[in-house]
Design an enzyme around this catalytic site. Structure first.
Site, PDB file in Angstrom:
ATOM      1  N   CYS A  60       0.796  -1.226   0.000  1.00  0.00           N
ATOM      2  CA  CYS A  60       0.000   0.000   0.000  1.00  0.00           C
ATOM      3  C   CYS A  60       0.829   1.276   0.000  1.00  0.00           C
ATOM      4  CB  CYS A  60      -0.932   0.003   1.204  1.00  0.00           C
ATOM      5  SG  CYS A  60      -2.076   1.412   1.161  1.00  0.00           S
ATOM      6  N   CYS A 188     -18.494  -6.502   1.211  1.00  0.00           N
ATOM      7  CA  CYS A 188     -17.597  -6.510   0.053  1.00  0.00           C
ATOM      8  C   CYS A 188     -16.238  -6.958   0.582  1.00  0.00           C
ATOM      9  CB  CYS A 188     -17.513  -5.116  -0.569  1.00  0.00           C
ATOM     10  SG  CYS A 188     -16.312  -4.971  -1.916  1.00  0.00           S
TER      11      CYS A 188
END
Length: 308
Positions: A60, A188
């Site tokens: 990230c 999700c």
């Protein structure tokens, strides 16, 4: 038939090992039983709070622990977020997703996010947010604001997880999913491949998702985008490791479709580096959702015209 939540690792490994035409046939058969085979759901993702995250996720660029030239920014103002949502709807998106680079939201920030959710829903768009870990009370607050989906990925297999993240445990991710589901929000949840994991880890990630008490309604599958300054980009450069075979990525999509036949399987990060042929194979394998827009949080994405 009935959805299965009792898949074994061995069964999932056997699916990955099927001859490619047979794997695609099984995935496409189930896809057509549950969805319009030529429909692709379109979502747009906006970073409402970029950079400065205290987590150490090795992929990230928003982690404060790495020098990736991503600057920490404050939470966006509500009117700017709503303007982006309107533009997304005008361009054909049906779901608007908002991501904030937090370990977990503070209650004062949650109030502002809830106002964003209410404004986006008023436009007729489905809403999704990803804000990090949640408490039960925070999940209920998001539900009250009308939130449709909450994204919180498992990222990889339980065994490989420690190679990618040390600041948050696998169980903490599962706990957040429990809070979201208990609040009545759609889940999700997916993961990423191409991070140096083995074939058994890809099977392990699908196993973890497919054996949840309720399958995620949306399953994003990401292909690692190597961002300079992150450990995974540095590791790949040092080891000169080959990129994931595109067919292995397509196999991951197909196995997700077979094991979670009623989920939306989304092509997420990495589409820009796949090319049209691999994306077409992914749709054939059962993917039926994409993110579009010029950017996914901080990395590039195919443009609108190319996606059309």
């Amino acid at each position: 038939g009935d959805l299965r939540h009792d898949w074994t690792r061995a069964e999932i490994r056997e699916l990955f090992a099927l001859p490619f035409p047979e794997l695609i046939y099984q995935a496409q058969t189930l896809h057509r039983q549950n969805f319009d085979p030529v429909e692709v759901q379109v979502s747009t993702l906006l970073s409402i709070k970029t950079g400065g995250c205290p987590e150490d996720c090795a992929y990230c660029p928003q982690s404060a622990k790495y020098d990736t030239r991503v600057k920490a920014e404050k939470l966006m103002e509500i009117d700017k977020v709503l303007a982006e949502a309107k533009a997304a709807k005008d361009a054909g998106a049906s779901r608007f997703c908002m991501g904030a680079a937090w370990r977990e939201p503070k209650d004062r920030d949650l109030d502002k996010v809830c106002a964003m959710i209410e404004g986006v829903r008023a436009m007729g768009l489905e809403t999704c947010v990803t804000l990090g870990m949640l408490t039960n009370a925070q999940a209920r607050r998001l539900k009250q604001s009308g939130l449709d989906y909450y994204n919180h990925n498992l990222d990889t297999s339980p065994e490989f997880y420690g190679e990618i993240i040390t600041t948050r445990t696998y169980q903490e991710r599962l706990d957040t999913l429990d809070h979201v589901r208990d609040a009545g929000i759609h889940v999700c949840c997916g993961g990423s491949v191409g991070m140096g994991e083995g074939a058994d880890d890809r099977a392990g990630m699908i196993h973890a998702l497919a054996t949840l008490p309720v399958h995620p309604e949306s399953v994003p599958i990401n292909l690692l985008v190597q961002v300079e300054g992150t450990p995974l980009a540095n590791r790949a450069a040092n080891e000169k490791s080959a990129a994931l075979d595109p067919i292995d990525f397509v196999r991951t999509i197909a196995v997700a479709r077979i094991t979670m036949p009623r989920a939306r399987v989304r092509l997420s990060a990495g589409r820009q580096q796949m090319g049209d042929a691999v994306q077409a194979l992914c749709f054939l394998a059962g993917a039926n959702s994409i993110f579009y827009g010029d950017k996914l949080l901080t990395t590039g994405n195919p443009d609108w015209e190319a996606d059309q």
